[in-house]
Design a protein around this motif. Sequence first.
Motif, short mmCIF file in Angstrom:
data_model
loop_
_atom_site.label_atom_id
_atom_site.label_comp_id
_atom_site.label_asym_id
_atom_site.label_seq_id
_atom_site.Cartn_x
_atom_site.Cartn_y
_atom_site.Cartn_z
N ILE A 387 47.05 38.84 37.23
CA ILE A 387 45.61 39.07 37.33
C ILE A 387 44.95 37.97 38.15
O ILE A 387 44.08 38.24 39.00
CB ILE A 387 44.99 39.16 35.92
CG1 ILE A 387 45.35 40.51 35.27
CG2 ILE A 387 43.48 38.98 35.95
CD1 ILE A 387 45.03 40.61 33.80
N VAL A 388 45.35 36.73 37.92
CA VAL A 388 44.81 35.61 38.71
C VAL A 388 45.15 35.80 40.18
O VAL A 388 44.28 35.66 41.07
CB VAL A 388 45.37 34.27 38.17
CG1 VAL A 388 45.05 33.13 39.14
CG2 VAL A 388 44.81 33.97 36.79
N ASN A 389 46.41 36.12 40.47
CA ASN A 389 46.83 36.31 41.86
C ASN A 389 46.06 37.45 42.54
O ASN A 389 45.62 37.32 43.69
CB ASN A 389 48.32 36.62 41.92
CG ASN A 389 49.18 35.41 41.59
OD1 ASN A 389 48.67 34.32 41.38
ND2 ASN A 389 50.48 35.60 41.54
N GLU A 390 45.92 38.55 41.83
CA GLU A 390 45.24 39.70 42.42
C GLU A 390 43.75 39.43 42.62
O GLU A 390 43.16 39.86 43.62
CB GLU A 390 45.45 40.94 41.53
CG GLU A 390 44.79 42.22 42.04
CD GLU A 390 45.41 42.79 43.30
OE1 GLU A 390 45.14 43.96 43.60
OE2 GLU A 390 46.17 42.07 43.99
N THR A 391 43.15 38.70 41.70
CA THR A 391 41.74 38.33 41.87
C THR A 391 41.56 37.46 43.10
O THR A 391 40.64 37.67 43.91
CB THR A 391 41.23 37.56 40.64
OG1 THR A 391 41.34 38.40 39.47
CG2 THR A 391 39.78 37.15 40.81
N LEU A 392 42.44 36.48 43.29
CA LEU A 392 42.34 35.59 44.44
C LEU A 392 42.67 36.31 45.75
O LEU A 392 42.18 35.93 46.81
CB LEU A 392 43.27 34.39 44.26
CG LEU A 392 42.86 33.42 43.14
CD1 LEU A 392 43.94 32.37 42.91
CD2 LEU A 392 41.53 32.74 43.45
N ARG A 393 43.49 37.35 45.67
CA ARG A 393 43.75 38.15 46.88
C ARG A 393 42.51 38.91 47.31
O ARG A 393 42.13 38.89 48.49
CB ARG A 393 44.91 39.14 46.62
CG ARG A 393 45.28 39.96 47.85
CD ARG A 393 46.27 41.07 47.53
NE ARG A 393 45.65 42.16 46.76
CZ ARG A 393 44.94 43.15 47.28
NH1 ARG A 393 44.72 43.20 48.59
NH2 ARG A 393 44.44 44.10 46.51
N LEU A 394 41.87 39.57 46.36
CA LEU A 394 40.68 40.36 46.68
C LEU A 394 39.45 39.49 46.92
O LEU A 394 38.59 39.84 47.72
CB LEU A 394 40.40 41.33 45.53
CG LEU A 394 41.31 42.55 45.40
CD1 LEU A 394 41.02 43.28 44.10
CD2 LEU A 394 41.16 43.49 46.58
N HIS A 395 39.37 38.38 46.20
CA HIS A 395 38.15 37.56 46.23
C HIS A 395 38.49 36.08 46.39
O HIS A 395 38.28 35.28 45.47
CB HIS A 395 37.35 37.77 44.94
CG HIS A 395 37.13 39.19 44.57
ND1 HIS A 395 36.25 40.01 45.25
CD2 HIS A 395 37.69 39.97 43.60
CE1 HIS A 395 36.26 41.22 44.70
NE2 HIS A 395 37.13 41.22 43.71
N PRO A 396 39.03 35.67 47.54
CA PRO A 396 39.35 34.25 47.72
C PRO A 396 38.11 33.39 47.64
O PRO A 396 37.06 33.73 48.18
CB PRO A 396 39.97 34.21 49.11
CG PRO A 396 39.44 35.43 49.81
CD PRO A 396 39.29 36.48 48.75
#
Length: 536
Positions: A387-396
């Motif tokens: 979830i952390v990785n995907e959040t940072l992918r979509l919203h750096p």
Amino acid sequence: MYRNQEKKRLSHNTMKAMTTIFDNITSPSQFWSFWFIIALLLHLLLKKILTKSKPSSPNTTKPPPSPPALPLIGHLHLLTPVIVTSFQTLARRYGPLIEIRLGASKCVIVSTAAVAKEILKTHEHNFLSRPEFGASEYFIYRGSRFVMAQYGPYWRFMKKLTMTRLLSPPQLAVSTAIRSDEIVKLVERIEASSREGKPSDMRLEFTTLTNNIISRMLLSTRCCGGKDEAKEIKELAWRINMLAGKLSLGDILGALKVFDFSGNGKKFVETLKKFDGLVERIMKEHEAAIDSGDEERKKDLLDILLEIYNDPNADMKITRTDIKSFLLDLFMAGTDTTATAMLWAMGELLNCPESLQKLRKEITSVVGNKKPVQESDLPNLPYLRAIVNETLRLHPSAPIIIRECLDDCNINDSLIKAKTRVLINAYAVMRDPESWSEPDKFLPERFLEGSHENIGSHRMEMKGQNFRYIPFGSGKRGCPGSSLALLVFPRAIATMVQRFDWKIGGDNGGNVDLTLGSGFAAEMATPLICYANPIL
């Protein structure tokens, strides 16, 4: 053919606008202003014609492609308030490496993993410095700022100091209790709002959390609920950050920016001087406490910096100005960015209840219902990490990675000239359909082991060694604070999911508005207001 039609249309519109202006001239000052503009436009047109008429060598690499530009303003008319999506749209039309001009400021935009790899790895040595922007000429710490420093001995020393002392694993372990205490206080604030039937402003809550953690690690005091001087530092850092952004936009004016028409330059200097005076007082308080020989007193990051400042055998002599500038960088870069990432994660989870329930189930099975999530639990929570990785992918948190070209360089078969500003649009890179399936969709599962999109170990992901995933940059100038962020961010989100059920406030039909805000930062445009119901 399209380019010719576009040029004809722009020429027609330009002549029409000039005719309208001429018809409305009513005073001598307007008359001379009009002819000054005409002369300037003719000068630019002549310069362009002469440039095109020069014979080009067959061996000369061409500059990157560029959209049709207007006189004076360049490509400003092609941008929307959300800068990262504007750059993304231009890249889809003109290519992964394009050159644009924003008024008097010119830069190159990178939008794909392949071209980003050329900049950040293949030719990394040529792109290790960062350019100066409009705020630099007003910056009283010019030459001392670590985050924007040119690549050289000072930057290398401060990077080594940060990684081996200030934010090293042992130092982060020392401050574990601080982060735990602030997570507890976050829960208490939300529980208090819940008892009163009030919603929680999650941006405020997450910003308070990160501000207090940074302040206590740096200065041994809290920004919110602590000493007034700590709160004042937080407010001054926020104002400095805001004014710096406005002054950077002043680069559009070119040489005219020295006139400081908006007055932001003067405000910037005044605010910096207030910050400088306040931090100087805090430094003297710390020096007095060190001299008192209090053995029970725990070292904070300012104590370490002062120790190095007074060490005659240090590899490099740092000044008091260097210390103040470094503290400012940590406040500016270490609070809002992490808080913003947590805000996006909460928004995505509330709009995707299946993922939220899956995370809660994982936390229950690994940690339990009553025991709080600890930093030591994080490696055992793979779905949380996804979830952390995907959040940072979509919203750096830093959607634009800024570099400056040292020497002329051939990138993607185009010539990047020395001193050119290069903006790597990490937002576009990590939403590229050539690299990701359903790139705009929140799918944490893509980061789980066994997924066809999984890009390697967690360590490899966060160091930006796979160039389609660069939330913290890459290489030597990758974010030095990523280790701290990856302790605070996942633990806070896990605690919010473990301890509370959530309901969205407002009239948005129960969904979080995930619209991007204006500017370069790509923050959430609409406040995230939630009602929390404690899980007993």
